[in-house]
Design an enzyme around this catalytic site. Structure first.
Site: not given
Length: 198
Positions: A50, A92
């Site tokens: 991701s 993230k």
């Protein structure tokens, strides 16, 4: 003869003292490393793709403890854990902080913060996938809005199950790539990637 006899105990005493000092230095070093990795930094692995191209699956990151971070800024890469969302830590990028308004135009793939389009040279492709969060969205007090750099292959704050992240769920800020993960195609590690993370 007597002089030789006297010299032997002194040599033994000197060697014993030297060994004691080595053991003492080793114990202090181990203790310092344990305290450093308990209270200041952690070594955490990246699981998944991701954050490609910034981070790869299998990368090992040095993460500065949340207590030492003193707040988060847009652009910071953070490690967080929200067990109701996922039981394992996720990595993230902070896109917006408390009070900022996030909007995403999924037709053009553009992310806006406070009405201005973000200049995102770190992403692999524009943001085209919606995950259930309603936009525009104002980030609540004490929270951050996070996205993965591999936008269309990332589960992040666009997913209503995660949404904006309470800063108390943040383990810390990733500051250094300590060990690169193996390349997905070749299986080789690119040690040239070792260094600070931005």
């Amino acid at each position: 003869m007597q002089k030789e006899a006297r010299a032997e105990p002194r040599e033994k005493k000197s060697r014993s003292r030297e060994a004691y000092e080595w053991v003492q230095a080793l114990v202090c070093s181990v203790l310092a490393v344990v305290l450093l990795f308990t209270f200041a930094v952690r070594l955490i692995g990246v699981d998944g793709r991701s954050m490609v191209p910034t981070l790869q699956d299998g990368d090992r990151l040095l993460v500065l403890n949340a207590m030492l971070c003193g707040g988060y800024e847009p652009g910071d890469i953070v490690v967080l854990r929200k067990e109701s969302f996922l039981p394992t830590p996720i990595v993230k990028r902070v896109v917006a902080t408390e009070g900022q308004v996030v909007d995403i135009d999924f037709a053009s793939g553009t992310v806006f913060v406070d009405g201005k389009p973000l200049q995102e040279d770190y992403i692999s492709e524009r943001t085209f996938t919606a995950e259930g969060t309603v936009f525009p969205l104002t980030v609540p007090e004490g929270c951050v809005f996070v996205l993965g750099d591999n936008r269309n292959h990332s589960t992040d704050s666009r997913d209503a199950r995660l949404g904006t992240v309470d800063a108390r769920y943040i383990i810390g800020r990733a500051v250094y790539l300590a060990l690169p993960g193996p390349d997905a195609e070749t299986g080789l590690r690119d040690y040239g990637r070792i260094g600070g993370i931005g």
